[in-house]
Design an enzyme around this catalytic site. Structure first.
Site, short mmCIF file in Angstrom:
data_model
loop_
_atom_site.label_atom_id
_atom_site.label_comp_id
_atom_site.label_asym_id
_atom_site.label_seq_id
_atom_site.Cartn_x
_atom_site.Cartn_y
_atom_site.Cartn_z
N ASP A 1 0.83 -1.21 0.00
CA ASP A 1 0.00 0.00 0.00
C ASP A 1 0.87 1.26 0.00
O ASP A 1 1.84 1.36 0.74
CB ASP A 1 -0.88 0.05 1.25
CG ASP A 1 -1.76 -1.18 1.43
OD1 ASP A 1 -1.30 -2.29 1.10
OD2 ASP A 1 -2.88 -1.02 1.92
N HIS B 1 -1.09 4.47 -0.48
CA HIS B 1 -2.12 5.33 0.13
C HIS B 1 -1.84 6.83 0.00
O HIS B 1 -1.86 7.57 0.97
CB HIS B 1 -2.32 4.95 1.59
CG HIS B 1 -3.30 3.85 1.81
ND1 HIS B 1 -4.62 3.92 1.40
CD2 HIS B 1 -3.15 2.62 2.39
CE1 HIS B 1 -5.25 2.81 1.72
NE2 HIS B 1 -4.38 1.99 2.30
N ASP C 1 -4.22 -0.38 -3.27
CA ASP C 1 -4.35 0.74 -2.33
C ASP C 1 -3.33 1.83 -2.63
O ASP C 1 -2.55 2.26 -1.78
CB ASP C 1 -4.24 0.26 -0.88
CG ASP C 1 -5.55 -0.33 -0.37
OD1 ASP C 1 -6.44 -0.60 -1.20
OD2 ASP C 1 -5.70 -0.51 0.85
N ASP D 1 -6.29 7.19 -1.48
CA ASP D 1 -7.08 7.39 -0.24
C ASP D 1 -6.17 7.62 0.96
O ASP D 1 -5.03 7.16 1.04
CB ASP D 1 -8.03 6.23 0.05
CG ASP D 1 -9.32 6.31 -0.75
OD1 ASP D 1 -9.67 7.41 -1.21
OD2 ASP D 1 -9.99 5.27 -0.89
N ARG D 2 -6.73 8.36 1.92
CA ARG D 2 -6.09 8.73 3.18
C ARG D 2 -4.98 9.75 2.97
O ARG D 2 -5.06 10.87 3.44
CB ARG D 2 -5.60 7.51 3.96
CG ARG D 2 -6.76 6.62 4.44
CD ARG D 2 -6.30 5.65 5.52
NE ARG D 2 -7.40 4.83 6.01
CZ ARG D 2 -8.21 5.16 7.01
NH1 ARG D 2 -8.04 6.31 7.62
NH2 ARG D 2 -9.17 4.36 7.41
N ASN E 1 -8.62 -2.91 -2.05
CA ASN E 1 -9.99 -2.61 -1.64
C ASN E 1 -10.29 -1.11 -1.72
O ASN E 1 -11.47 -0.72 -1.77
CB ASN E 1 -10.25 -3.12 -0.21
CG ASN E 1 -9.33 -2.49 0.82
OD1 ASN E 1 -8.12 -2.62 0.74
ND2 ASN E 1 -9.91 -1.79 1.79
N HIS E 2 -9.26 -0.26 -1.75
CA HIS E 2 -9.50 1.18 -1.86
C HIS E 2 -9.60 1.66 -3.30
O HIS E 2 -9.85 2.85 -3.52
CB HIS E 2 -8.41 1.96 -1.12
CG HIS E 2 -8.72 2.13 0.34
ND1 HIS E 2 -9.38 3.23 0.84
CD2 HIS E 2 -8.49 1.31 1.39
CE1 HIS E 2 -9.52 3.09 2.15
NE2 HIS E 2 -8.99 1.93 2.51
N HIS F 1 -3.72 -8.39 -3.01
CA HIS F 1 -3.80 -7.30 -2.03
C HIS F 1 -4.24 -7.80 -0.66
O HIS F 1 -3.60 -7.49 0.35
CB HIS F 1 -4.76 -6.22 -2.51
CG HIS F 1 -4.88 -5.10 -1.52
ND1 HIS F 1 -3.89 -4.17 -1.33
CD2 HIS F 1 -5.86 -4.78 -0.63
CE1 HIS F 1 -4.24 -3.33 -0.38
NE2 HIS F 1 -5.43 -3.67 0.06
N ARG G 1 -12.27 -6.75 10.03
CA ARG G 1 -12.68 -5.55 9.29
C ARG G 1 -14.19 -5.48 9.05
O ARG G 1 -14.71 -4.44 8.66
CB ARG G 1 -11.98 -5.52 7.92
CG ARG G 1 -10.47 -5.49 8.00
CD ARG G 1 -9.87 -5.56 6.61
NE ARG G 1 -8.43 -5.72 6.64
CZ ARG G 1 -7.55 -4.71 6.65
NH1 ARG G 1 -7.99 -3.47 6.61
NH2 ARG G 1 -6.26 -4.95 6.67
N HIS H 1 -2.26 -4.68 2.50
CA HIS H 1 -3.56 -4.48 3.16
C HIS H 1 -3.50 -4.13 4.64
O HIS H 1 -4.47 -3.64 5.20
CB HIS H 1 -4.40 -5.75 2.95
CG HIS H 1 -5.86 -5.64 3.20
ND1 HIS H 1 -6.62 -4.53 2.86
CD2 HIS H 1 -6.74 -6.51 3.77
CE1 HIS H 1 -7.88 -4.73 3.18
NE2 HIS H 1 -7.98 -5.92 3.75
#
Length: 556
Positions: free
Chosen positions: A300, A302, A329, A332-333, A361-362, A410, A458, A485
């Site tokens: 990730d 991110h 990923d 995001d964030r 997943n993002h 992922h 999760r 992840h």
């Protein structure tokens, strides 16, 4: 020892563990905090505070399923403890379950009617649910949607889509105006019956949509033309013709470092060319690393662009002789997600074999709407790009196999035994991620220390043990699972008897976790993993989640 003294002793020790857990939490040591709260709960399980506090720590680790379970236990222990509902509502919110979150915040408001913070969060939640309901009401069935990508031709500057195309920006204006009409009617017709109010609102909304549609047919081509025009004063990176060159990529990276945007004309070209390449790939991609060559796998990122640049400083730029796989990923964030994704896409355009990209997943609408990418793209580019990226993310492959031995995904493995690589290749991935099934589990699942399978911490996917990993590898003649992840203190973790490695490449995640980042270099032919760790580098003063959902930022 008398029973009363034992109970008092347990209560005192539980409070001591709680205080230690609170200190660990303040130091951003959330896993340690969870362990300490667990010790407190073992000594006194009837204290709702311990359950709610542990729920909060789970939320910090994005373990929203576990957070919901703990918050629910806090509520069961003390139905009048408002923080139980508050923590559960926040976890539901982080999962995009706004309607469930609304119920909990309504209960918080009921228990704390004079609390201004509870009132504020309830109002924001009500807005989110109203917006969701309206979007559902005006949504177009998947089968009837037109591709945004197919409406754009970057080859011809000044040429936009056909006059029948209605941009998402126009749709958003229409939706906002129609929603305003609903609100005006709802707030201003107290004397009218509910049926009359709803009917009037519907008519107002329909009228606004129709009027906007007529305006759009006249105006949208002109709008898209202006987006594609490259102004004479633009001094940023340019693509000459159809070929994305290393010189262009380097110039773009320098511009990004200085917080300059890429022109929309070239952003369209990079994204659309990448889409064409990704669409042609299978859902499971086989990668061949020749003998004597190496291959790098990153986890990730991110949106941490400056840490991505540091990876390239440490390990070299992607090229045919220095290939990478980025394992989902990307966005995001972090608040430089657009820079990250355009960088990865540009390298893919420059040399398809220099970089491989997997879906995380993002890379989905639901996550991007909450965690910042959608807002960032809208701010830096346009509404059209929001839908364009959503389309392209649906083209990303779900997994890779390197030299027939290393399975890279992922999330993780599956809720059923006997899944073959051919089953993964057969997945129709061109959609938003479902909430169950093989595709969901590839993106969301996590390893667990105990054997067998368990519920996901999760709230999506599942947890799987070493026996599940071993069986999957044996049945598919593989040696190793590499997945991402999860944030890890050292940037990686080796589990399941050495058969599974988690790699995470976003150091000091969200500017608060204090973790290292890592990447893995494989050398052919033995394909033994060589793990390299690194620390975070400085970045401009733009906080993580700067573009995230307003409601979510209230809890950050």
């Amino acid at each position: 020892m008398p029973v009363m003294e034992t109970e008092n002793s347990n209560t005192r020790r539980a409070e001591e563990f709680k205080q230690l857990a609170n200190e660990a939490f303040k130091g951003h040591k959330y896993s340690q905090a969870i362990d300490l709260y667990t010790q407190a709960i073992k000594l006194n399980s009837e204290n709702a505070v311990y359950w709610a506090n542990r729920a909060f720590a789970h939320t910090k680790l994005e373990e929203y399923g576990s957070a919901i379970q703990d918050a629910t236990r806090a509520i069961e222990t003390d139905p009048k403890y408002s923080k139980g509902y508050y923590r559960r509502g926040a976890a539901y919110l982080a999962m995009g379950k706004f309607k469930d979150a609304l119920k909990d915040f309504q209960q918080v408001k009921k228990l704390c009617p004079n609390d201004p913070d509870a009132t504020k969060k309830l109002k924001e939640c009500e807005k989110a649910v109203m917006k969701l309901k309206f979007e559902e009401a005006i949504s177009v069935p998947e089968s009837q949607r037109c591709s945004v990508a197919d409406s754009i031709d970057y080859h011809t500057v000044g040429s936009g889509p056909g006059s029948s195309y209605v941009s998402t920006k126009v749709t958003a204006v229409s939706a906002a105006a129609a929603l305003m009409a609903v609100l005006v009617v709802y707030m201003g017709t107290k004397a009218a019956t509910a049926v009359t109010a709803v009917a009037a609102a519907a008519l107002a909304a329909l009228l606004m949509v129709l009027l906007t549609f007529r305006w759009a047919r006249f105006n949208d081509t002109k709008s898209r033309t202006l987006e594609l025009e490259v102004e004479p004063q633009y001094t940023g990176a340019r693509i000459e013709g159809d070929v994305v060159t290393l010189d262009f990529v380097k110039k773009m990276l320098d511009d990004f470092k200085n917080q300059k945007n890429l022109h929309k004309r070239y952003a369209y070209q990079v994204v659309l060319q990448t889409r064409d390449m990704l669409r042609a790939l299978p859902s499971l991609v086989d990668i061949v690393v020749p003998e004597g060559k190496h291959f790098t796998v990153c986890g990730d990122v991110h949106g941490q662009f400056y840490d991505l640049l540091n990876i390239f400083e440490l390990n070299g730029l992607p090229s045919e002789d220095n290939p990478y796989l980025f394992n989902g990923d990307f966005v995001d964030r972090g608040s430089f997600s657009l820079e990250v994704i355009l960088t990865l896409f540009a390298f893919k355009c420059m040399c398809p074999s220099a970089i491989y990209l997997a879906r995380g997943n993002h890379e989905s609408k639901s996550m991007n709407k909450i965690y910042g990418f959608e807002g960032e793209v809208r701010s830096k580019l346009s509404e059209t790009f929001v839908e364009l990226f959503a389309e392209v993310f649906c083209c990303l492959p779900l997994a890779h196999v390197i030299n027939g031995k290393v399975f890279v995904v992922h999330g993780g493995l599956f809720s059923v035994d006997g899944v073959k690589l051919s089953d993964i290749r057969a997945i129709d991935r061109f959609c938003e991620p479902p909430e169950e099934g093989l595709m969901c589990e590839l993106l969301w699942s996590d390893p667990q220390p105990q054997p067998g399978r368990g519920p996901s911490k999760r709230g999506v996917g599942l947890s799987f043990g070493a026996d599940i990993t071993k069986r999957f590898l044996q049945e598919n003649n593989l040696d190793l699972v590499v997945r991402s992840h999860e944030v890890k203190d050292e940037g990686y973790e080796i589990e399941h008897d050495g058969k599974l490695i988690t790699v995470f490449s976003a150091p000091n995640y969200c500017d608060q976790m204090g973790n290292k980042g890592a990447f893995i270099r494989f050398e052919a032919p033995d394909m033994k993993p060589n793990i390299v760790t690194f620390s975070a580098v400085p970045h401009p003063d733009v906080k993580p989640m700067a573009y995230a959902n307003n409601f979510l930022r209230m809890f950050s």
